[in-house]
Scaffold this active site. Sequence first.
Site, mmCIF file in Angstrom:
data_model
loop_
_atom_site.group_PDB
_atom_site.id
_atom_site.type_symbol
_atom_site.label_atom_id
_atom_site.label_comp_id
_atom_site.label_asym_id
_atom_site.label_seq_id
_atom_site.Cartn_x
_atom_site.Cartn_y
_atom_site.Cartn_z
ATOM 1 N N HIS A 148 0.839 -1.194 0.000
ATOM 2 C CA HIS A 148 0.000 0.000 0.000
ATOM 3 C C HIS A 148 0.878 1.249 0.000
ATOM 4 O O HIS A 148 1.607 1.514 0.959
ATOM 5 C CB HIS A 148 -0.885 -0.037 1.255
ATOM 6 C CG HIS A 148 -1.925 1.044 1.312
ATOM 7 N ND1 HIS A 148 -2.814 1.154 2.355
ATOM 8 C CD2 HIS A 148 -2.228 2.058 0.461
ATOM 9 C CE1 HIS A 148 -3.597 2.186 2.152
ATOM 10 N NE2 HIS A 148 -3.264 2.752 0.999
ATOM 11 N N HIS A 180 3.899 0.870 2.869
ATOM 12 C CA HIS A 180 3.879 -0.154 3.905
ATOM 13 C C HIS A 180 3.157 -1.392 3.370
ATOM 14 O O HIS A 180 2.624 -1.390 2.264
ATOM 15 C CB HIS A 180 3.202 0.361 5.181
ATOM 16 C CG HIS A 180 1.752 0.688 5.011
ATOM 17 N ND1 HIS A 180 1.311 1.876 4.444
ATOM 18 C CD2 HIS A 180 0.632 -0.018 5.296
ATOM 19 C CE1 HIS A 180 -0.008 1.881 4.400
ATOM 20 N NE2 HIS A 180 -0.451 0.742 4.912
ATOM 21 N N ASP A 219 0.185 -4.240 4.408
ATOM 22 C CA ASP A 219 -0.923 -4.551 5.316
ATOM 23 C C ASP A 219 -1.059 -6.072 5.427
ATOM 24 O O ASP A 219 -1.399 -6.741 4.457
ATOM 25 C CB ASP A 219 -2.225 -3.931 4.805
ATOM 26 C CG ASP A 219 -2.204 -2.413 4.888
ATOM 27 O OD1 ASP A 219 -1.893 -1.891 5.968
ATOM 28 O OD2 ASP A 219 -2.489 -1.759 3.865
ATOM 29 N N LYS A 235 24.828 16.123 16.484
ATOM 30 C CA LYS A 235 24.684 16.907 17.714
ATOM 31 C C LYS A 235 24.389 18.344 17.306
ATOM 32 O O LYS A 235 25.128 18.955 16.533
ATOM 33 C CB LYS A 235 25.955 16.859 18.560
ATOM 34 C CG LYS A 235 25.820 17.585 19.900
ATOM 35 C CD LYS A 235 27.106 17.511 20.682
ATOM 36 C CE LYS A 235 26.917 18.161 22.062
ATOM 37 N NZ LYS A 235 26.552 19.593 21.967
ATOM 38 N N ASP A 273 23.552 22.445 18.096
ATOM 39 C CA ASP A 273 23.947 23.517 19.009
ATOM 40 C C ASP A 273 22.728 24.404 19.237
ATOM 41 O O ASP A 273 22.589 25.472 18.645
ATOM 42 C CB ASP A 273 25.097 24.318 18.389
ATOM 43 C CG ASP A 273 25.774 25.223 19.405
ATOM 44 O OD1 ASP A 273 25.451 25.100 20.609
ATOM 45 O OD2 ASP A 273 26.612 26.046 19.008
ATOM 46 N N GLU A 291 28.960 20.264 15.523
ATOM 47 C CA GLU A 291 29.165 20.214 16.968
ATOM 48 C C GLU A 291 29.639 18.848 17.453
ATOM 49 O O GLU A 291 30.082 18.700 18.574
ATOM 50 C CB GLU A 291 27.850 20.567 17.683
ATOM 51 C CG GLU A 291 27.504 22.025 17.649
ATOM 52 C CD GLU A 291 28.543 22.867 18.374
ATOM 53 O OE1 GLU A 291 28.807 22.599 19.575
ATOM 54 O OE2 GLU A 291 29.099 23.777 17.756
#
Length: 382
Positions: free
Chosen positions: A36, A42, A44, A238, A240, A373
């Site tokens: 589907h 996905h 079903d 990461k 900031d 970062e």
Amino acid sequence: MSLTKYNQKRNFKETKEPQGKKAKSESKLIFVVQKHAASHLHYDFRLEMDGVLKSWAVPKGPSLDPDIKRLAMMVEDHPYSYKDFEGNIPKGNYGAGNVIVWDNGTYEPAEESNLNAEKQLLADLKKGHLRIVLKGKKLKGNFSLVKLKGKEDNAWLLIKKEDQYSDKVDITLKNKSVISRRTLESLEKENKPEPVKKKVSPIKKTIEENKPVAFIKPMLASLNDKPFDDEDWVFENKFDGYRTIAVCNENDIELFSRNKISFTNNFKIIAEDLKKIDHNVVLDGEVVVEKAGRSDFQLLQNYLKTGKGNLKYYVFDILNLEGNDVTGLSLLERKELLKILLEKYDFTNVFYSEHIQEKGIKFFDQAVKKNGEGIIAKRASG
């Protein structure tokens, strides 16, 4: 679940899906798997029981590898006649997109008992552990459906058991319908969605489905000197910025710091964007201001004073869905749920935070080259 919910969600004047009526096979119980392409692709997975098709949405599709456990979210019962449905669900309708019958066949309980097959299956369903044998064209042999007890109400795992039909090959590469031999891609060309005269009125949620959610204090990271590679870990950028918990209850959005200081007024543009979500959820992420593709804390501080800057909310976790604590699911399962949720909406300032598995050293080197970062490492099973 009854077929009432199925019928409520559909406008049968606009969709060719069958109306919800109970029926059953004359002899052996049937199963069907429909591929589907709705807001997200996905599969079903449906099992005939008690005159209906008990149904689970499996985002990544079934696997024949016993080492792979697929998340399966139980959805409303579908009518028995849905087993043969292929075609296009028009835009504006629930589940809009194209559907093919990817696999079908018969099934039975994997273990003998004093009960007849259907009664045994219904009893196992209630217990949250189905052991079944599939006799399909693609899926064969022993499978288990296991409910994640104490977790989100409708979260299950679909698992292939070790037997003669186990295989490491990706079975979803066999992408044709077992009825029409068409692929979803060819079906899409044949069934270009026609314009819908009016949108289906949204279904009001019941109290049970619409449990309010509240602030959850997030986990904190600890420092590590060196990056590493480990298949049991995932790695994220990461940022900031400010760690931000979003508590979304219908049209009421509240933003908090990790210590429950309100950010709602400071980040109104984020709160307004999150109003598009029609579920009660608690999200965990980071609010940043970006320049040249990287977050800058000084620019975020300036935004708080002037309101100027490119404000973004990168979401990397979901902590609660419809009043159900989902932190007991693995991180990868939660991130899968989160991505499915966020892809439903056309956000302006809210983004899903991507991740990679295992390759932490390479990911860290890329972050260094971009003057980032750093990176965050999280256990995939956490």
